[in-house]
Design an enzyme around this catalytic site. Structure first.
Site, PDB file in Angstrom:
ATOM      1  NE  ARG A   1      -5.738  -8.056  -5.122  1.00  0.00           N
ATOM      2  CZ  ARG A   1      -6.633  -7.155  -4.466  1.00  0.00           C
ATOM      3  NH1 ARG A   1      -7.704  -7.389  -3.527  1.00  0.00           N
ATOM      4  NH2 ARG A   1      -6.044  -6.156  -4.259  1.00  0.00           N
TER       5      ARG A   1
ATOM      6  CG  ASP B   1      -6.159  -2.950   5.975  1.00  0.00           C
ATOM      7  OD1 ASP B   1      -5.209  -2.240   5.470  1.00  0.00           O
ATOM      8  OD2 ASP B   1      -6.861  -3.273   5.653  1.00  0.00           O
TER       9      ASP B   1
ATOM     10  CG  ASN C   1      -2.461  -0.801   0.678  1.00  0.00           C
ATOM     11  OD1 ASN C   1      -2.127  -1.503  -0.313  1.00  0.00           O
ATOM     12  ND2 ASN C   1      -3.068  -1.225   1.863  1.00  0.00           N
TER      13      ASN C   1
ATOM     14  NE  ARG D   1     -12.408  -0.346   0.016  1.00  0.00           N
ATOM     15  CZ  ARG D   1     -11.573  -0.993  -0.402  1.00  0.00           C
ATOM     16  NH1 ARG D   1     -10.983  -1.985  -0.577  1.00  0.00           N
ATOM     17  NH2 ARG D   1      -9.839  -0.484  -0.563  1.00  0.00           N
TER      18      ARG D   1
HETATM   19  C1  EPZ Z   1      -6.862   1.961   1.396  1.00  0.00           C
HETATM   20  O1  EPZ Z   1      -8.097   2.019   1.362  1.00  0.00           O
HETATM   21  C2  EPZ Z   1      -5.996   0.532   1.764  1.00  0.00           C
HETATM   22  N1  EPZ Z   1      -5.921   0.151   0.386  1.00  0.00           N
HETATM   23  C3  EPZ Z   1      -6.736  -1.014   2.103  1.00  0.00           C
HETATM   24  O2  EPZ Z   1      -6.030  -1.828   3.002  1.00  0.00           O
HETATM   25  C4  EPZ Z   1      -7.707  -0.163   3.885  1.00  0.00           C
HETATM   26  O3  EPZ Z   1      -8.210  -0.869   4.578  1.00  0.00           O
HETATM   27  C5  EPZ Z   1      -8.102   1.504   4.099  1.00  0.00           C
HETATM   28  O4  EPZ Z   1      -6.698   2.052   3.195  1.00  0.00           O
HETATM   29  C6  EPZ Z   1      -7.807   1.375   5.335  1.00  0.00           C
HETATM   30  O5  EPZ Z   1      -7.093   1.921   5.765  1.00  0.00           O
HETATM   31  C7  EPZ Z   1      -5.262   1.437  -0.114  1.00  0.00           C
HETATM   32  O6  EPZ Z   1      -3.922   1.784   0.566  1.00  0.00           O
HETATM   33  C8  EPZ Z   1      -4.469   0.606  -1.947  1.00  0.00           C
HETATM   34  P1  EPZ Z   1      -9.936   4.805   2.101  1.00  0.00           P
HETATM   35  P2  EPZ Z   1      -8.553   3.308   0.483  1.00  0.00           P
HETATM   36  O7  EPZ Z   1     -10.482   5.490   1.569  1.00  0.00           O
HETATM   37  O8  EPZ Z   1      -7.836   4.363   0.211  1.00  0.00           O
HETATM   38  C9  EPZ Z   1     -15.069   5.756   2.333  1.00  0.00           C
HETATM   39  C10 EPZ Z   1      -5.490  -4.171   2.524  1.00  0.00           C
HETATM   40  O9  EPZ Z   1      -6.013  -4.706   2.877  1.00  0.00           O
HETATM   41  N2  EPZ Z   1     -14.828   6.775   1.176  1.00  0.00           N
HETATM   42  O10 EPZ Z   1      -9.008   5.232   3.708  1.00  0.00           O
HETATM   43  O11 EPZ Z   1     -10.170   2.700  -0.827  1.00  0.00           O
HETATM   44  C11 EPZ Z   1     -14.418   4.017   2.443  1.00  0.00           C
HETATM   45  O12 EPZ Z   1     -15.987   3.596   1.535  1.00  0.00           O
HETATM   46  C12 EPZ Z   1      -6.568  -2.401   2.167  1.00  0.00           C
HETATM   47  O13 EPZ Z   1      -4.641  -3.868   1.751  1.00  0.00           O
HETATM   48  C13 EPZ Z   1     -15.976   7.287   0.499  1.00  0.00           C
HETATM   49  O14 EPZ Z   1     -17.159   7.291   1.674  1.00  0.00           O
HETATM   50  O15 EPZ Z   1      -9.748   3.264   1.661  1.00  0.00           O
HETATM   51  C14 EPZ Z   1     -13.909   4.004   3.960  1.00  0.00           C
HETATM   52  O16 EPZ Z   1     -15.326   3.819   4.730  1.00  0.00           O
HETATM   53  C15 EPZ Z   1      -8.200  -3.083   1.449  1.00  0.00           C
HETATM   54  N3  EPZ Z   1     -14.892   8.486  -0.307  1.00  0.00           N
HETATM   55  C16 EPZ Z   1     -13.222   5.209   4.351  1.00  0.00           C
HETATM   56  O17 EPZ Z   1     -14.305   6.352   3.890  1.00  0.00           O
HETATM   57  C17 EPZ Z   1     -13.944   7.623  -0.675  1.00  0.00           C
HETATM   58  O18 EPZ Z   1     -13.879   8.454  -2.041  1.00  0.00           O
HETATM   59  C18 EPZ Z   1     -11.616   4.426   3.994  1.00  0.00           C
HETATM   60  O19 EPZ Z   1     -11.299   4.027   3.013  1.00  0.00           O
HETATM   61  C19 EPZ Z   1     -13.244   7.686  -0.034  1.00  0.00           C
HETATM   62  C20 EPZ Z   1     -13.446   6.147   0.845  1.00  0.00           C
END
Ligand code: EPZ
Length: 434
Positions: free
Chosen positions: A401, A309, A23, A125
Site C-alpha cells: 500500500r 509513521d 501521503n 480514525r
Molecule cells: C495522516 O492520517 C496519514 N495518512 C497517516 O499515515 C499518519 O499516520 C497521520 O496523518 C499522522 O501523521 C495520510 O496522510 C493519508 P490525523 P490522518 O487526522 O490524517 C485524530 C501511513 O502510515 N482525529 O492527523 O488520518 C486521529 O484519530 C498513514 O502512511 C480526530 O480525532 O491522521 C488521530 O488520533 C497511517 N478527528 C489524530 O487525530 C478527526 O476528524 C491524528 O490523526 C481527525 C483526526
C-alpha cells in the site's frame, strides 16, 4: 497472499532511491476534482493506495491515466465530467484516506456522498473534525446507511480552529476553502510537508493561500482553479525507513531522491542512537553504523516532531541498542501491533498503555510473522534483515500500500529478500485499511 522471505545478516551497502510520497500524492490527486482542466502529477509512487485513488476518481466520472514508464511515474487526471460524486464503500473500506474527496466534491459540485471510512488496525480514525469544519463553512451533512450525505449551495469562508491537529483534516478543509466565498482562517493546522506540498499545488492552480506549513493558514476563495503540472515531494517515511535499514544492518547506505529538510527529527534520533549521518546534498543522505547502538527514547508528535509513521521502524532499531528505550505513541491509540511479532523474533518489549519499553540488545532469530498494517510491516522487514536465519512475512499486501517494490530496492543494496506470489497485483484486500 504474497509473502516475503528474508534471510538476515547482510549489511546494506550502496545507494537506494526513494519514491514520491503516497501521503502527498493522495490529497494532490483529490485536488484535481477542483478544476475542469487537466492535472498532471509527477513522481507518483507505484503503490496500491494510488491505484485505489485512481479507481475512486474514475468511479466518479474522472478520466485518470496512471503510468509508470521507465522514466516517469505520472498520472494525468481530468475531472471535467464528474457524473457521480459518490465515494463508494467498496473502495473507501480499503483506504480511509478516500475521505479526502469530501471537501473537493463539496467545493466543486456542492454535493458529496462518501462512505464513512470506519476504523482501521491502528485506531478509530474518526473524521469528526473534517465534518465540523465543513459544516462551519455552510455544508449540511447527514449520515445514513453508512454514508455521509453532504450538500451546500456554496461553501463560505469561516474561522476554523482545529480541536486536534489533523493532517488529512487540514488538507480536506484547505481544498474546500480555496473555492469558498470569502476568506477562511484556519488555526491549529497540521504542519506536515504533505500539507505544504498540497498548498503549493493549489497555489499553482490559482488559489490564494498564506501560511501553509505553519499552524495558521489563511485562504481567500476564488471562483475557479485552472489545471497544473505538479511534482510530488519525496516520501519522508520511506526515506526514514531506509535510513533505519542502513543503521540496523550496520551498513553504509546512501538514501537518494529524499529531502533532508523533512527528516530533522529522524536524523537527530539516529545520531543519538549512535549511527553516523551525513547529508551529502539537497537530496541524499549517507547513514553508517559500525559500532554499538545506544538506547534512546522517543515520543511521537505531529511534524516537526518524531513522526508516528516511523515509530514501528524505530522500535525495531532499538531492539538492537544497548540499554532500555521508552517508545511513547501519542497520536494513535493502537499502534503497537508490531510488538508481539517482534517479541516472537526474540525482542524484549513490554507495553503499558501508550508506552512500549524496549530492552536491548536482543538476539533476533528468524520466524514466520504476520504483517498487520503498513508501518508495522516495515518494522518486521527491518527486524528480519538482522535476524538469524530465514523469516517468512505474511500479508505483505499491507506493505504494497505504501512502499514501492521494497523488496527490489532492498535487494539492490545487498539484502537477501524475495517475494513469494505474484508481484504487486492490485486487488481487494480484506478488512479496513489504515
Ligand atoms: C495522516 O492520517 C496519514 N495518512 C497517516 O499515515 C499518519 O499516520 C497521520 O496523518 C499522522 O501523521 C495520510 O496522510 C493519508 P490525523 P490522518 O487526522 O490524517 C485524530 C501511513 O502510515 N482525529 O492527523 O488520518 C486521529 O484519530 C498513514 O502512511 C480526530 O480525532 O491522521 C488521530 O488520533 C497511517 N478527528 C489524530 O487525530 C478527526 O476528524 C491524528 O490523526 C481527525 C483526526
Amino acid at each position: 497472499m504474497d509473502k516475503f522471505v528474508v534471510r538476515g545478516g547482510n549489511p546494506l551497502l550502496g545507494t537506494i532511491r526513494v519514491s514520491g510520497a503516497k501521503n502527498s500524492a493522495l490529497p494532490c490527486m483529490a485536488a484535481a476534482i477542483l478544476t475542469e482542466d487537466e492535472v498532471t502529477l509527477e513522481n507518483i509512487p507505484q503503490v496500491r493506495d494510488i491505484e485505489t485513488e485512481r479507481k475512486l476518481l474514475a468511479s466518479m466520472g474522472a478520466e485518470v491515466e496512471l503510468g509508470y514508464g521507465r522514466a516517469q511515474h505520472r498520472t494525468t487526471i481530468s475531472c471535467r465530467n464528474l457524473s457521480d460524486p459518490v465515494a463508494k464503500y467498496e473502495i473507501v473500506k480499503t483506504m480511509r484516506a478516500s475521505s479526502l474527496v469530501l471537501g473537493p466534491l463539496l467545493a466543486r459540485c456542492g454535493v458529496a456522498r462518501v462512505a464513512m471510512p470506519g476504523g482501521c488496525a491502528i485506531g478509530g480514525r474518526p473524521i469528526d473534525l473534517h465534518l465540523k469544519g465543513l459544516e462551519k463553512m455552510g455544508a449540511v451533512i447527514t449520515q445514513e446507511h453508512g454514508y455521509l450525505e453532504a450538500k451546500t449551495p456554496r461553501l463560505r469562508g469561516a474561522h476554523i480552529v482545529f480541536d486536534k491537529i489533523t493532517v488529512t483534516g487540514t488538507e480536506d478543509l484547505l481544498m474546500a476553502a480555496v473555492l469558498a466565498e470569502g476568506e477562511t482562517l484556519f488555526e491549529n493546522c497540521a504542519r506536515e510537508p504533505e500539507v505544504t506540498d498540497l498548498a503549493a499545488m493549489l497555489t499553482s492552480m490559482g488559489a490564494h493561500i498564506e501560511g501553509a506549513g505553519t499552524p495558521t493558514i489563511k485562504v481567500r476563495g476564488v471562483a475557479r482553479l485552472h489545471g497544473v503540472r505538479h511534482r510530488i515531494n519525496p516520501d519522508r517515511i520511506e526515506a526514514g525507513t531506509f535510513l533505519v535499514a542502513g543503521a540496523i544492518t550496520r551498513g553504509d547506505l546512501i538514501v537518494a531522491n529524499c529531502n533532508p529538510a523533512h527528516l530533522g527529527a529522524i536524523l537527530s534520533k539516529l545520531e543519538e542512537v549512535g549511527a553516523r549521518v551525513d547529508i551529502l546534498s539537497s537530496d541524499s543522505i549517507r547513514v553508517r553504523a559500525d559500532g554499538a547502538l545506544k538506547a534512546a527514547d522517543i515520543s511521537t508528535q505531529e511534524y516537526p516532531g518524531f513522526p508516528t509513521d516511523m515509530q514501528a521502524q524505530y522500535m525495531a532499531l532499538v531492539t538492537q541498542a544497548e540499554g532500555v528505550s521508552q517508545v511513547r505513541e501519542n497520536i494513535f491509540e493502537n499502534r503497537f501491533m508490531h510488538v508481539q511479532e517482534l517479541n516472537r523474533m526474540g525482542a524484549n518489549i513490554s507495553v503499558e498503555g501508550r508506552t512500549a519499553t524496549v530492552r536491548g540488545h536482543s538476539h533476533l532469530s528468524a520466524a514466520a510473522v504476520m504483517c498487520s498494517d503498513l508501518r508495522a510491516s516495515a518494522s518486521l522487514v527491518l527486524a528480519a534483515l538482522v535476524a538469524d536465519g530465514e523469516s517468512i512475512l505474511d500479508r505483505v499486501y499491507h506493505m504494497d500500500r505504501g512502499y514501492e517494490r521494497i523488496e527490489e530496492k532492498l535487494r539492490g543494496v545487498g539484502a537477501q529478500i524475495r517475494r513469494m506470489g505474484n508481484v504487486f497485483a492490485p486487488r481487494e484486500e480484506p478488512g479496513n485499511a489504515d
